[in-house]
Scaffold this motif. Sequence first.
Motif, PDB file in Angstrom:
ATOM      1  N   ASP A 231       0.816  -1.219   0.000  1.00 31.97           N
ATOM      2  CA  ASP A 231       0.000   0.000   0.000  1.00 31.97           C
ATOM      3  C   ASP A 231       0.849   1.268   0.000  1.00 31.97           C
ATOM      4  N   SER A 232       2.173   1.102   0.066  1.00 32.33           N
ATOM      5  CA  SER A 232       3.061   2.259  -0.047  1.00 32.33           C
ATOM      6  C   SER A 232       3.274   2.669  -1.504  1.00 32.33           C
ATOM      7  N   LEU A 233       2.769   1.878  -2.430  1.00 27.82           N
ATOM      8  CA  LEU A 233       2.982   2.123  -3.856  1.00 27.82           C
ATOM      9  C   LEU A 233       1.803   2.863  -4.474  1.00 27.82           C
ATOM     10  N   THR A 234       2.048   3.521  -5.601  1.00 31.77           N
ATOM     11  CA  THR A 234       0.966   4.117  -6.373  1.00 31.77           C
ATOM     12  C   THR A 234       0.202   2.997  -7.086  1.00 31.77           C
ATOM     13  N   GLU A 235      -0.919   3.353  -7.648  1.00 31.34           N
ATOM     14  CA  GLU A 235      -1.731   2.350  -8.351  1.00 31.34           C
ATOM     15  C   GLU A 235      -0.968   1.736  -9.529  1.00 31.34           C
ATOM     16  N   GLU A 236      -0.258   2.580 -10.272  1.00 34.63           N
ATOM     17  CA  GLU A 236       0.520   2.092 -11.416  1.00 34.63           C
ATOM     18  C   GLU A 236       1.654   1.170 -10.956  1.00 34.63           C
ATOM     19  N   GLN A 237       2.342   1.574  -9.890  1.00 37.09           N
ATOM     20  CA  GLN A 237       3.423   0.739  -9.362  1.00 37.09           C
ATOM     21  C   GLN A 237       2.883  -0.582  -8.835  1.00 37.09           C
ATOM     22  N   MET A 238       1.723  -0.529  -8.179  1.00 35.06           N
ATOM     23  CA  MET A 238       1.096  -1.741  -7.651  1.00 35.06           C
ATOM     24  C   MET A 238       0.792  -2.716  -8.781  1.00 35.06           C
ATOM     25  N   GLU A 239       0.303  -2.188  -9.885  1.00 33.25           N
ATOM     26  CA  GLU A 239      -0.016  -3.035 -11.037  1.00 33.25           C
ATOM     27  C   GLU A 239       1.241  -3.745 -11.542  1.00 33.25           C
ATOM     28  N   ARG A 240       2.348  -3.012 -11.623  1.00 34.74           N
ATOM     29  CA  ARG A 240       3.615  -3.607 -12.067  1.00 34.74           C
ATOM     30  C   ARG A 240       4.131  -4.616 -11.045  1.00 34.74           C
ATOM     31  N   GLU A 241       3.926  -4.315  -9.759  1.00 33.67           N
ATOM     32  CA  GLU A 241       4.409  -5.192  -8.693  1.00 33.67           C
ATOM     33  C   GLU A 241       3.684  -6.534  -8.697  1.00 33.67           C
ATOM     34  N   LEU A 242       2.391  -6.501  -9.005  1.00 34.32           N
ATOM     35  CA  LEU A 242       1.582  -7.715  -8.960  1.00 34.32           C
ATOM     36  C   LEU A 242       1.563  -8.478 -10.279  1.00 34.32           C
ATOM     37  N   LYS A 243       2.140  -7.886 -11.309  1.00 30.92           N
ATOM     38  CA  LYS A 243       2.180  -8.542 -12.614  1.00 30.92           C
ATOM     39  C   LYS A 243       2.972  -9.848 -12.522  1.00 30.92           C
ATOM     40  N   PRO A 244       2.453 -10.927 -13.088  1.00 24.76           N
ATOM     41  CA  PRO A 244       3.176 -12.211 -13.014  1.00 24.76           C
ATOM     42  C   PRO A 244       4.559 -12.101 -13.660  1.00 24.76           C
ATOM     43  N   ARG A 245       5.516 -12.795 -13.080  1.00 22.74           N
ATOM     44  CA  ARG A 245       6.867 -12.836 -13.633  1.00 22.74           C
ATOM     45  C   ARG A 245       6.863 -13.738 -14.864  1.00 22.74           C
ATOM     46  N   GLN A 246       7.579 -13.306 -15.896  1.00 23.58           N
ATOM     47  CA  GLN A 246       7.626 -14.085 -17.136  1.00 23.58           C
ATOM     48  C   GLN A 246       9.037 -14.104 -17.691  1.00 23.58           C
ATOM     49  N   ARG A 247       9.370 -15.174 -18.385  1.00 22.55           N
ATOM     50  CA  ARG A 247      10.619 -15.280 -19.127  1.00 22.55           C
ATOM     51  C   ARG A 247      10.312 -15.977 -20.452  1.00 22.55           C
ATOM     52  N   ARG A 248      11.164 -15.759 -21.445  1.00 21.52           N
ATOM     53  CA  ARG A 248      11.021 -16.445 -22.720  1.00 21.52           C
ATOM     54  C   ARG A 248      11.218 -17.945 -22.520  1.00 21.52           C
ATOM     55  N   PRO A 249      10.661 -18.753 -23.421  1.00 21.05           N
ATOM     56  CA  PRO A 249      10.910 -20.197 -23.335  1.00 21.05           C
ATOM     57  C   PRO A 249      12.409 -20.491 -23.459  1.00 21.05           C
ATOM     58  N   LEU A 250      12.876 -21.547 -22.813  1.00 20.64           N
ATOM     59  CA  LEU A 250      14.295 -21.895 -22.824  1.00 20.64           C
ATOM     60  C   LEU A 250      14.855 -22.012 -24.233  1.00 20.64           C
ATOM     61  N   ASN A 251      14.080 -22.605 -25.157  1.00 19.84           N
ATOM     62  CA  ASN A 251      14.623 -22.870 -26.497  1.00 19.84           C
ATOM     63  C   ASN A 251      14.801 -21.615 -27.345  1.00 19.84           C
ATOM     64  N   GLN A 252      14.337 -20.461 -26.855  1.00 21.01           N
ATOM     65  CA  GLN A 252      14.567 -19.209 -27.583  1.00 21.01           C
ATOM     66  C   GLN A 252      15.894 -18.555 -27.210  1.00 21.01           C
ATOM     67  N   GLN A 253      16.519 -19.016 -26.121  1.00 21.87           N
ATOM     68  CA  GLN A 253      17.738 -18.358 -25.644  1.00 21.87           C
ATOM     69  C   GLN A 253      18.905 -19.312 -25.398  1.00 21.87           C
ATOM     70  N   PHE A 254      18.630 -20.595 -25.366  1.00 19.97           N
ATOM     71  CA  PHE A 254      19.671 -21.577 -25.086  1.00 19.97           C
ATOM     72  C   PHE A 254      19.696 -22.595 -26.213  1.00 19.97           C
ATOM     73  N   PHE A 255      20.849 -22.728 -26.858  1.00 16.53           N
ATOM     74  CA  PHE A 255      20.967 -23.537 -28.067  1.00 16.53           C
ATOM     75  C   PHE A 255      21.974 -24.657 -27.846  1.00 16.53           C
ATOM     76  N   ARG A 256      21.692 -25.821 -28.383  1.00 16.15           N
ATOM     77  CA  ARG A 256      22.540 -27.000 -28.163  1.00 16.15           C
ATOM     78  C   ARG A 256      23.284 -27.389 -29.429  1.00 16.15           C
ATOM     79  N   GLY A 257      24.582 -27.151 -29.428  1.00 10.61           N
ATOM     80  CA  GLY A 257      25.434 -27.641 -30.498  1.00 10.61           C
ATOM     81  C   GLY A 257      25.446 -26.835 -31.775  1.00 10.61           C
ATOM     82  N   LYS A 258      24.475 -25.974 -32.008  1.00  8.87           N
ATOM     83  CA  LYS A 258      24.487 -25.147 -33.220  1.00  8.87           C
ATOM     84  C   LYS A 258      23.619 -23.921 -32.988  1.00  8.87           C
ATOM     85  N   TRP A 259      23.973 -22.853 -33.705  1.00 14.57           N
ATOM     86  CA  TRP A 259      23.193 -21.627 -33.621  1.00 14.57           C
ATOM     87  C   TRP A 259      21.957 -21.783 -34.508  1.00 14.57           C
ATOM     88  N   PRO A 260      20.799 -21.371 -34.047  1.00 15.73           N
ATOM     89  CA  PRO A 260      19.578 -21.571 -34.847  1.00 15.73           C
ATOM     90  C   PRO A 260      19.564 -20.710 -36.100  1.00 15.73           C
TER      91      PRO A 260
END
Length: 198
Positions: free
Chosen positions: A167-196
């Motif tokens: 409750d110390s945050l503004t409404e906009e900050q609260m929205e960002r704070e509660l936003k689910p954490r996300q990352r790209r799928p592993l296969n978009q950033q980690f490559f095995r044996g060859k560059w895609p």
Amino acid sequence: MIQKPAETEQPIELILAERWSGRAYDPDLAVSEEHIIALTEAARWAPSCSGEEPWRYLICNRFTDKAAWAKAFDSLAPGNQTWAQNAPLLILAASATQFREKDKKNPWVGHDTGAASLSLCLQATSLGLMSHQMGGYDPDKMRAAFNIPENIQLWSMIAIGHPAPLDSLTEEQMERELKPRQRRPLNQQFFRGKWPAA
């Protein structure tokens, strides 16, 4: 402090999953000297090219040196100032750009300082503190305010402190704070044996 552990495809160490960049800091609770030393020790023992340890950290503590903290705060982008105003520590992450005993640039200082900064932030998590690394600041202001030499590369600012209720945050900050954490799928950033293929 709300819990926002990463949703990983395989279990990982809890401290890695629990580290995240929150914005709700308790303005009345200082970071103890013991904790500050622990943060710096964690960074100090990060790996570096040829053992150069190029990282340099400027620690500005609102509870012990308000003037230094205010100068660091003044360098932050306005959006970051709205929440970082409550963080007791503002830390500048920087690097010496030259090898110590060779008259040439060290091209790995950014990598090494990033490793040290992550170590610092993970130590903060282990102590129940919150950390938030920021690119949104004015390096020229920091350089001028603290008379930092040109052969030092400035990277980021890190806010550190004890978490506070949302409750110390503004409404906009609260929205960002509660936003689910996300990352790209592993296969978009980690490559095995060859560059895609593009």
